[in-house]
Design a protein around this motif. Sequence first.
Motif, PDB file in Angstrom:
ATOM      1  N   VAL A   1     -14.304   1.282 -12.096  1.00  0.00           N
ATOM      2  CA  VAL A   1     -13.269   1.408 -11.079  1.00  0.00           C
ATOM      3  C   VAL A   1     -13.319   2.808 -10.474  1.00  0.00           C
ATOM      4  CG1 VAL A   1     -10.769   1.518 -10.738  1.00  0.00           C
ATOM      5  CG2 VAL A   1     -11.766  -0.340 -12.089  1.00  0.00           C
ATOM      6  N   ASP A   2     -13.217   2.897  -9.153  1.00  0.00           N
ATOM      7  CA  ASP A   2     -13.200   4.178  -8.452  1.00  0.00           C
ATOM      8  C   ASP A   2     -11.754   4.685  -8.424  1.00  0.00           C
ATOM      9  OD1 ASP A   2     -13.200   6.296  -6.714  1.00  0.00           O
ATOM     10  OD2 ASP A   2     -14.259   5.265  -5.105  1.00  0.00           O
ATOM     11  N   PRO A   3     -11.453   5.807  -9.116  1.00  0.00           N
ATOM     12  CA  PRO A   3     -10.062   6.286  -9.162  1.00  0.00           C
ATOM     13  C   PRO A   3      -9.474   6.553  -7.779  1.00  0.00           C
ATOM     14  CG  PRO A   3     -11.416   7.455 -10.765  1.00  0.00           C
ATOM     15  CD  PRO A   3     -12.352   6.658  -9.907  1.00  0.00           C
ATOM     16  N   ALA A   4     -10.286   7.035  -6.832  1.00  0.00           N
ATOM     17  CA  ALA A   4      -9.769   7.338  -5.497  1.00  0.00           C
ATOM     18  C   ALA A   4      -9.290   6.064  -4.800  1.00  0.00           C
ATOM     19  CB  ALA A   4     -10.841   8.037  -4.664  1.00  0.00           C
ATOM     20  N   ARG A   5     -10.047   4.981  -4.927  1.00  0.00           N
ATOM     21  CA  ARG A   5      -9.644   3.725  -4.311  1.00  0.00           C
ATOM     22  C   ARG A   5      -8.437   3.122  -5.018  1.00  0.00           C
ATOM     23  NH1 ARG A   5     -15.701   1.373  -3.892  1.00  0.00           N
ATOM     24  NH2 ARG A   5     -14.706  -0.647  -3.476  1.00  0.00           N
ATOM     25  N   LEU A   6      -8.388   3.271  -6.327  1.00  0.00           N
ATOM     26  CA  LEU A   6      -7.224   2.797  -7.075  1.00  0.00           C
ATOM     27  C   LEU A   6      -5.972   3.557  -6.651  1.00  0.00           C
ATOM     28  CD1 LEU A   6      -5.699   1.310  -9.315  1.00  0.00           C
ATOM     29  CD2 LEU A   6      -6.705   2.900 -10.969  1.00  0.00           C
ATOM     30  N   ARG A   7      -6.097   4.869  -6.482  1.00  0.00           N
ATOM     31  CA  ARG A   7      -4.954   5.680  -6.074  1.00  0.00           C
ATOM     32  C   ARG A   7      -4.456   5.279  -4.683  1.00  0.00           C
ATOM     33  NH1 ARG A   7      -3.269   9.803  -8.963  1.00  0.00           N
ATOM     34  NH2 ARG A   7      -4.505  10.467 -10.754  1.00  0.00           N
ATOM     35  N   LEU A   8      -5.373   4.963  -3.795  1.00  0.00           N
ATOM     36  CA  LEU A   8      -4.979   4.542  -2.457  1.00  0.00           C
ATOM     37  C   LEU A   8      -4.155   3.254  -2.522  1.00  0.00           C
ATOM     38  CD1 LEU A   8      -5.237   5.192   0.554  1.00  0.00           C
ATOM     39  CD2 LEU A   8      -7.299   3.768   0.596  1.00  0.00           C
ATOM     40  N   TRP A   9      -4.548   2.343  -3.406  1.00  0.00           N
ATOM     41  CA  TRP A   9      -3.803   1.098  -3.576  1.00  0.00           C
ATOM     42  C   TRP A   9      -2.434   1.372  -4.204  1.00  0.00           C
ATOM     43  CZ3 TRP A   9      -1.957  -1.627  -7.877  1.00  0.00           C
ATOM     44  CH2 TRP A   9      -1.559  -2.943  -7.632  1.00  0.00           C
ATOM     45  N   LEU A  10      -2.401   2.233  -5.220  1.00  0.00           N
ATOM     46  CA  LEU A  10      -1.138   2.552  -5.882  1.00  0.00           C
ATOM     47  C   LEU A  10      -0.162   3.252  -4.935  1.00  0.00           C
ATOM     48  CD1 LEU A  10      -2.446   3.802  -9.343  1.00  0.00           C
ATOM     49  CD2 LEU A  10      -1.020   1.777  -8.958  1.00  0.00           C
ATOM     50  N   LEU A  11      -0.689   3.991  -3.968  1.00  0.00           N
ATOM     51  CA  LEU A  11       0.163   4.696  -3.016  1.00  0.00           C
ATOM     52  C   LEU A  11       1.104   3.722  -2.304  1.00  0.00           C
ATOM     53  CD1 LEU A  11       0.813   7.424  -1.669  1.00  0.00           C
ATOM     54  CD2 LEU A  11      -0.938   6.890   0.036  1.00  0.00           C
ATOM     55  N   GLY A  12       0.597   2.541  -2.021  1.00  0.00           N
ATOM     56  CA  GLY A  12       1.429   1.542  -1.369  1.00  0.00           C
ATOM     57  C   GLY A  12       2.109   0.591  -2.331  1.00  0.00           C
ATOM     58  N   ALA A  13       1.485   0.358  -3.507  1.00  0.00           N
ATOM     59  CA  ALA A  13       2.001  -0.650  -4.433  1.00  0.00           C
ATOM     60  C   ALA A  13       3.002  -0.090  -5.433  1.00  0.00           C
ATOM     61  CB  ALA A  13       0.831  -1.294  -5.180  1.00  0.00           C
ATOM     62  N   TRP A  14       2.716   1.086  -5.995  1.00  0.00           N
ATOM     63  CA  TRP A  14       3.610   1.671  -7.003  1.00  0.00           C
ATOM     64  C   TRP A  14       3.304   3.162  -7.124  1.00  0.00           C
ATOM     65  CZ3 TRP A  14       3.768   2.572 -12.701  1.00  0.00           C
ATOM     66  CH2 TRP A  14       5.088   2.632 -13.162  1.00  0.00           C
ATOM     67  N   PRO A  15       3.773   3.968  -6.165  1.00  0.00           N
ATOM     68  CA  PRO A  15       3.388   5.392  -6.107  1.00  0.00           C
ATOM     69  C   PRO A  15       3.797   6.213  -7.318  1.00  0.00           C
ATOM     70  CG  PRO A  15       5.129   4.873  -4.514  1.00  0.00           C
ATOM     71  CD  PRO A  15       4.632   3.569  -5.046  1.00  0.00           C
ATOM     72  N   GLU A  16       4.783   5.762  -8.086  1.00  0.00           N
ATOM     73  CA  GLU A  16       5.195   6.515  -9.272  1.00  0.00           C
ATOM     74  C   GLU A  16       4.024   6.741 -10.223  1.00  0.00           C
ATOM     75  OE1 GLU A  16       8.567   6.330 -12.846  1.00  0.00           O
ATOM     76  OE2 GLU A  16       8.330   4.664 -11.448  1.00  0.00           O
ATOM     77  N   ALA A  17       3.084   5.784 -10.262  1.00  0.00           N
ATOM     78  CA  ALA A  17       1.950   5.880 -11.175  1.00  0.00           C
ATOM     79  C   ALA A  17       0.961   6.968 -10.783  1.00  0.00           C
ATOM     80  CB  ALA A  17       1.222   4.540 -11.248  1.00  0.00           C
ATOM     81  N   LEU A  18       1.070   7.511  -9.586  1.00  0.00           N
ATOM     82  CA  LEU A  18       0.139   8.548  -9.145  1.00  0.00           C
ATOM     83  C   LEU A  18       0.291   9.834  -9.950  1.00  0.00           C
ATOM     84  CD1 LEU A  18       0.396   8.036  -5.275  1.00  0.00           C
ATOM     85  CD2 LEU A  18      -1.456   7.307  -6.794  1.00  0.00           C
ATOM     86  N   ALA A  19       1.371   9.959 -10.703  1.00  0.00           N
ATOM     87  CA  ALA A  19       1.537  11.135 -11.561  1.00  0.00           C
ATOM     88  C   ALA A  19       0.562  11.125 -12.728  1.00  0.00           C
ATOM     89  CB  ALA A  19       2.972  11.189 -12.089  1.00  0.00           C
ATOM     90  N   LEU A  20       0.016   9.966 -13.061  1.00  0.00           N
ATOM     91  CA  LEU A  20      -0.961   9.871 -14.143  1.00  0.00           C
ATOM     92  C   LEU A  20      -2.311  10.409 -13.674  1.00  0.00           C
ATOM     93  CD1 LEU A  20       0.006   6.278 -15.298  1.00  0.00           C
ATOM     94  CD2 LEU A  20       0.284   8.343 -16.676  1.00  0.00           C
ATOM     95  N   CYS A  21      -3.058  11.006 -14.595  1.00  0.00           N
ATOM     96  CA  CYS A  21      -4.373  11.531 -14.247  1.00  0.00           C
ATOM     97  C   CYS A  21      -5.377  10.389 -14.129  1.00  0.00           C
ATOM     98  CB  CYS A  21      -4.835  12.554 -15.284  1.00  0.00           C
ATOM     99  SG  CYS A  21      -5.139  11.880 -16.934  1.00  0.00           S
ATOM    100  N   ASP A  22      -6.537  10.679 -13.540  1.00  0.00           N
ATOM    101  CA  ASP A  22      -7.561   9.650 -13.363  1.00  0.00           C
ATOM    102  C   ASP A  22      -7.975   9.032 -14.690  1.00  0.00           C
ATOM    103  OD1 ASP A  22      -7.484  10.152 -10.675  1.00  0.00           O
ATOM    104  OD2 ASP A  22      -9.447  11.136 -10.579  1.00  0.00           O
TER     105      ASP A  22
END
Length: 227
Positions: free
Chosen positions: A190-211
Amino acid sequence: MAEPEQPVWITGRLIRGYGVASGRDPGSPYPAGTISLQRPLFAQRGLDLSDCFAGTLNLSLAPLELRSEHPDHCFEQLLWTDRHPPETFRFWRVLVRCGDSPAVEGWIYQPDPQTKQRHGQPPQVVEVLAPPLEGIAPGVEIALGVDPNRLWTIEGTRLWARLLEFFKFRVLAAQDAFFRDWRDSPSDAVDPARLRLWLLGAWPEALALCDRDLLAICDQAWRLYGP
């Protein structure tokens, strides 16, 4: 050393460490302590720690975990011993306050977990270098004045559990298709950058977690809920 502008104070509780940094562990292969061995190499690279005690303060922030970026100093692949491969070290300048005593200047000392082979710390524990402090004993509260733009805390265990639950029914419903948009092929990671982009719209709270945490949660979700 300049003080952080408008520092935010994070409070931890002093716990016993391994005794390797200071050399107090009689079974340690470094009788002088690892900090005494590393300190001259740090000085050669521009970080003078001569005013700090040659050992670390181990602070438990539990249940919180420290997150960090943009260190004041980063020493990549430093060969400081012949007992294991080189390590990477990062430092952030902070203020250190014990009880009612005035704050002193110190450093968060962070050996990179990816290069540290022994004596790793739980994510809730922070290692600090500071001048000798009065009243130091296990259980004492110590506050760190930090730059909130570079150092902050999260409830890592809670976020991990909530994101895993968030993934649960999506993996059960979509199986491998759930991960498809985050990697180039089914065999790729899994590419963390692409996952983060998805989380930004789906559940941004999780972006506080590291890759590293995000990838581990993806792996756990697949193991628990995949075919």
